[in-house]
Scaffold this active site. Structure first.
Site, PDB file in Angstrom:
ATOM      1  CD  GLU A 125      59.015  17.260  66.481  1.00  0.00           C
ATOM      2  OE1 GLU A 125      59.081  16.407  65.602  1.00  0.00           O
ATOM      3  OE2 GLU A 125      59.218  17.024  67.687  1.00  0.00           O
ATOM      4  CG  ASP A 132      58.307  12.871  64.361  1.00  0.00           C
ATOM      5  OD1 ASP A 132      57.354  13.650  64.581  1.00  0.00           O
ATOM      6  OD2 ASP A 132      59.042  12.973  63.359  1.00  0.00           O
ATOM      7  N   GLY A 175      62.522  19.483  56.190  1.00  0.00           N
ATOM      8  CA  GLY A 175      63.076  20.144  54.999  1.00  0.00           C
ATOM      9  C   GLY A 175      63.438  21.592  55.288  1.00  0.00           C
ATOM     10  CB  SER A 233      49.426  17.223  54.942  1.00  0.00           C
ATOM     11  OG  SER A 233      50.437  18.163  55.205  1.00  0.00           O
ATOM     12  CB  SER A 266      56.528  27.822  57.978  1.00  0.00           C
ATOM     13  OG  SER A 266      55.505  27.415  58.858  1.00  0.00           O
ATOM     14  CE  LYS A 325      56.291  21.545  53.058  1.00  0.00           C
ATOM     15  NZ  LYS A 325      55.453  22.065  54.152  1.00  0.00           N
ATOM     16  N   GLY A 364      53.145  15.523  68.178  1.00  0.00           N
ATOM     17  CA  GLY A 364      53.957  14.822  67.177  1.00  0.00           C
ATOM     18  C   GLY A 364      55.427  15.095  67.406  1.00  0.00           C
TER      19      GLY A 364
HETATM   20  C1  LIG Z   1      55.526  21.808  55.399  1.00  0.00           C
HETATM   21  C2  LIG Z   1      55.349  22.876  56.380  1.00  0.00           C
HETATM   22  C3  LIG Z   1      56.100  22.907  57.562  1.00  0.00           C
HETATM   23  C4  LIG Z   1      57.100  21.829  57.930  1.00  0.00           C
HETATM   24  O1  LIG Z   1      58.140  21.752  56.994  1.00  0.00           O
HETATM   25  P1  LIG Z   1      59.089  20.476  56.902  1.00  0.00           P
HETATM   26  O2  LIG Z   1      60.026  20.782  55.813  1.00  0.00           O
HETATM   27  O3  LIG Z   1      58.215  19.288  56.614  1.00  0.00           O
HETATM   28  O4  LIG Z   1      59.724  20.319  58.225  1.00  0.00           O
HETATM   29  C5  LIG Z   1      55.938  23.991  58.411  1.00  0.00           C
HETATM   30  N1  LIG Z   1      55.051  24.969  58.146  1.00  0.00           N
HETATM   31  C6  LIG Z   1      54.303  24.968  57.031  1.00  0.00           C
HETATM   32  C7  LIG Z   1      53.357  26.079  56.804  1.00  0.00           C
HETATM   33  C8  LIG Z   1      54.422  23.929  56.108  1.00  0.00           C
HETATM   34  O5  LIG Z   1      53.675  23.943  55.004  1.00  0.00           O
END
Ligand SMILES: *Cc1c(COP(=O)(O)O)cnc(C)c1O
Length: 333
Positions: free
Chosen positions: A205, A211, A183, A79, A305, A54, A209
């Site tokens: 997902e 969606d 994103g 969150s 991620s 992020k 959830g």
């Molecule tokens: C925010 C986040 C996601 C999901 O990302 P989106 O862009 O909302 O789909 C996945 N893994 C981690 C660790 C995140 O912080």
């Protein structure tokens, strides 16, 4: 609706992020390769600044503020990881940051956001609407709102992780990315279609959830109740106005995995690869494991991620699993 970002926006974001975001490592694992009978490439955004991809989107968006916006400040709702990302990017750029966070967000994330100098406003995620709170606040104080996923500069920034992955490992047959609001997946999709058009791209997902899967398959955005899952980074209720059309156009499928599968992956990453991955960060690998047959002999990318998880929570998640296994085996005796 603002215009959809394109691949060139990801390239521009990569320029802005140069020297600011870490170029995270791509790790391999013989054990994972053996388990799937494939070649796996793990892009490790758990090693990114503030512990998740992020930072890329947040820094890219904030670095495009004009002088007035910089002076008045940024507001966001999240969150957790987006909050920290905005707080850190804002501090680096000298921009005041206000973050709307759920009261029950992991303490490590609230503390980290404050630690980066962000002002934190708490709300109840099951009864209050964070977007409304964020919007009211932004309006009252003249702040620029940067949402966690539905923003062209955020999407372009998130795409830079996949850009680095393809630069480093070349073409792939399949790529798995976690999916919350989309994103990361939509940014990844722009890159994948430009750099490896034949590569199958999957968003993943938590099953609670789904969606994104419903929306992908029906062709309409679907809004669900706040899902209860350990994947707190993907506790989103619907895809964005910008992320959905990109995902619809460029992604091959949206898959789901259970919380138990996520815990299994966390254990795998910790015990075999010696890395800490948060539950949401495990989505991609969990889905790849479940697709073993199709992936045999293929080159497979997995976006990890993020790695922000309380150590105490890690203990609980692993411990619970241990106890279930014990119960199962003693029951069988
Ligand atoms: C925010 C986040 C996601 C999901 O990302 P989106 O862009 O909302 O789909 C996945 N893994 C981690 C660790 C995140 O912080």
């Amino acid at each position: 609706m603002s215009a959809l970002p394109i691949f060139d926006d990801v390239l521009a974001a990569a320029e802005r992020l140069r020297g600011q975001a870490h170029r995270t490592p791509v790790l391999r694992s013989r054990t994972a390769d053996a388990e799937l009978g494939a070649e796996l490439f793990f892009k490790c955004e758990n090693f990114q600044r503030m512990g998740a991809f992020k930072f890329r989107g947040a820094f890219n968006a904030l670095s495009r503020f004009d002088a007035g916006q910089r002076k008045r400040g940024v507001a966001s709702f999240s969150s957790g990881n987006h909050a920290q990302a905005i707080a850190l990017a804002a501090r680096l750029l000298g921009i005041p940051a206000t973050i709307v966070m759920p009261k029950d967000a992991p303490q490590i994330k609230i503390d980290a956001t404050r630690g980066y100098g962000g002002r934190v406003v708490l709300y109840d995620r099951y009864t209050e609407d964070r977007e409304q709170i964020g919007r009211d606040l932004a309006e009252r104080e003249g702040l620029t709102l940067i949402p966690p996923f539905d923003h062209a500069d955020v999407i372009a920034g998130q795409g830079t992780a996949a850009l680095e992955l393809f630069e480093e490992v070349g073409p792939l047959d399949a790529l798995f990315a976690p999916l919350g609001g989309g994103g990361l997946l939509s940014g990844t999709a722009l890159v994948t279609r430009a750099r490896a058009p034949q590569c199958k791209l999957y968003g993943v997902e938590p099953a609670a959830g789904d969606d994104g899967q419903q929306a992908f398959r029906s062709g309409q955005r679907v809004k669900i109740d706040m899902p209860r899952t350990i994947a707190d980074g993907a506790q989103t209720q619907q895809l964005g106005e910008l992320t959905f059309p990109i995902i619809r156009r460029d992604v091959d499928d949206v898959l789901t995995v259970s919380d138990d599968e996520l815990v299994d992956c966390m254990r795998f990453f910790a015990s075999r690869m010696k890395i800490i991955v948060e539950p949401t960060g495990c989505l991609g690998f969990a889905a790849a494991r479940a697709m073993k047959e199709e992936l045999r002999g293929r080159r497979v990318g997995v976006l990890i991620s993020g790695g922000n998880v309380d150590v105490a929570r890690l203990g609980t998640l692993f411990g619970m699993h241990e106890i279930e296994q014990l119960n199962a085996s003693s029951g069988a005796r």
